[in-house]
Design a protein around this motif. Structure first.
Motif, PDB file in Angstrom:
ATOM      1  N   THR A  43      -5.948   7.833  -8.194  1.00 23.07           N
ATOM      2  CA  THR A  43      -5.513   7.003  -7.068  1.00 23.07           C
ATOM      3  C   THR A  43      -4.430   7.736  -6.309  1.00 23.07           C
ATOM      4  O   THR A  43      -3.619   8.425  -6.901  1.00 23.07           O
ATOM      5  CB  THR A  43      -4.971   5.639  -7.538  1.00 23.07           C
ATOM      6  N   SER A  44      -4.437   7.613  -5.007  1.00 22.04           N
ATOM      7  CA  SER A  44      -3.350   8.194  -4.217  1.00 22.04           C
ATOM      8  C   SER A  44      -2.292   7.123  -3.954  1.00 22.04           C
ATOM      9  O   SER A  44      -1.292   7.377  -3.327  1.00 22.04           O
ATOM     10  CB  SER A  44      -3.882   8.747  -2.895  1.00 22.04           C
ATOM     11  N   GLN A  45      -2.530   5.936  -4.451  1.00 25.51           N
ATOM     12  CA  GLN A  45      -1.666   4.787  -4.217  1.00 25.51           C
ATOM     13  C   GLN A  45      -0.658   4.677  -5.369  1.00 25.51           C
ATOM     14  O   GLN A  45      -0.983   4.207  -6.443  1.00 25.51           O
ATOM     15  CB  GLN A  45      -2.540   3.537  -4.142  1.00 25.51           C
ATOM     16  N   SER A  91       3.526   3.731  -6.444  1.00 21.19           N
ATOM     17  CA  SER A  91       4.827   3.185  -6.070  1.00 21.19           C
ATOM     18  C   SER A  91       5.913   4.047  -6.699  1.00 21.19           C
ATOM     19  O   SER A  91       5.682   4.780  -7.661  1.00 21.19           O
ATOM     20  CB  SER A  91       4.971   1.743  -6.555  1.00 21.19           C
ATOM     21  N   ARG A 111       3.147  11.999   2.573  1.00 23.82           N
ATOM     22  CA  ARG A 111       3.150  10.576   2.224  1.00 23.82           C
ATOM     23  C   ARG A 111       2.790   9.765   3.456  1.00 23.82           C
ATOM     24  O   ARG A 111       3.296   9.997   4.545  1.00 23.82           O
ATOM     25  CB  ARG A 111       4.541  10.184   1.729  1.00 23.82           C
ATOM     26  N   LYS A 115       1.788   5.495   4.620  1.00 23.19           N
ATOM     27  CA  LYS A 115       1.877   4.101   4.198  1.00 23.19           C
ATOM     28  C   LYS A 115       0.730   3.347   4.853  1.00 23.19           C
ATOM     29  O   LYS A 115       0.494   3.485   6.047  1.00 23.19           O
ATOM     30  CB  LYS A 115       3.215   3.511   4.635  1.00 23.19           C
ATOM     31  N   ASP A 116       0.008   2.552   4.056  1.00 28.01           N
ATOM     32  CA  ASP A 116      -1.103   1.795   4.617  1.00 28.01           C
ATOM     33  C   ASP A 116      -0.606   0.469   5.197  1.00 28.01           C
ATOM     34  O   ASP A 116       0.580   0.159   5.155  1.00 28.01           O
ATOM     35  CB  ASP A 116      -2.227   1.605   3.594  1.00 28.01           C
ATOM     36  N   LYS A 148      -0.794  -2.421   4.140  1.00 24.94           N
ATOM     37  CA  LYS A 148      -0.235  -3.345   3.147  1.00 24.94           C
ATOM     38  C   LYS A 148       1.107  -2.857   2.605  1.00 24.94           C
ATOM     39  O   LYS A 148       1.705  -3.510   1.758  1.00 24.94           O
ATOM     40  CB  LYS A 148      -1.223  -3.539   1.995  1.00 24.94           C
ATOM     41  N   TRP A 206       1.567   0.056   0.917  1.00 25.77           N
ATOM     42  CA  TRP A 206       1.432   0.972  -0.215  1.00 25.77           C
ATOM     43  C   TRP A 206       1.607   2.410   0.256  1.00 25.77           C
ATOM     44  O   TRP A 206       1.136   2.793   1.323  1.00 25.77           O
ATOM     45  CB  TRP A 206       0.041   0.830  -0.850  1.00 25.77           C
ATOM     46  N   HIS A 263       0.798   6.323  -0.074  1.00 22.63           N
ATOM     47  CA  HIS A 263      -0.300   7.200  -0.487  1.00 22.63           C
ATOM     48  C   HIS A 263       0.183   8.637  -0.361  1.00 22.63           C
ATOM     49  O   HIS A 263       0.832   8.994   0.610  1.00 22.63           O
ATOM     50  CB  HIS A 263      -1.529   6.984   0.387  1.00 22.63           C
ATOM     51  N   TYR A 264      -0.143   9.443  -1.369  1.00 23.07           N
ATOM     52  CA  TYR A 264       0.278  10.846  -1.384  1.00 23.07           C
ATOM     53  C   TYR A 264      -0.914  11.770  -1.332  1.00 23.07           C
ATOM     54  O   TYR A 264      -1.980  11.451  -1.862  1.00 23.07           O
ATOM     55  CB  TYR A 264       1.085  11.136  -2.659  1.00 23.07           C
TER      56      TYR A 264
END
Length: 79
Positions: free
Chosen positions: A32-34, A36, A66, A68-69, A71, A73, A75-76
């Motif tokens: 996952t790229s998601q 925290s 990096r 940010k979506d 929502k 989150w 993502h990298y």
């Protein structure tokens, strides 16, 4: 399995925590790229604030990107 560049591991401008964060993030991207900051901190045994500083250092160094979506989150991706 993934390969970590010896250039990153031998980079004296990166702290050991920053290198550990890099290894964790790169290893996690395949799943996952998601991620925290809390997840990164728990997985690497550092504080949330250290995770923030380490990821920012990697972004500033041009090693990670990096986004940010919608929502919120993070993502990298590896640059």
């Amino acid at each position: 399995m993934f390969n970590i560049s010896t250039a990153i591991l031998s980079d004296t401008t990166l702290s050991s925590s920053t290198k550990l964060v890099y290894v964790y993030v790169v290893g996690s991207i395949s799943r996952t790229s998601q991620l925290s900051y809390e997840t990164i901190a728990k997985a690497t045994g550092i504080t949330r604030m250290s995770a923030i500083r380490c990821t920012q250092h990697l972004i500033d160094a041009g090693m990670l990107e990096r986004t940010k979506d919608s929502k919120g989150w993070l993502h990298y991706s590896v640059v």
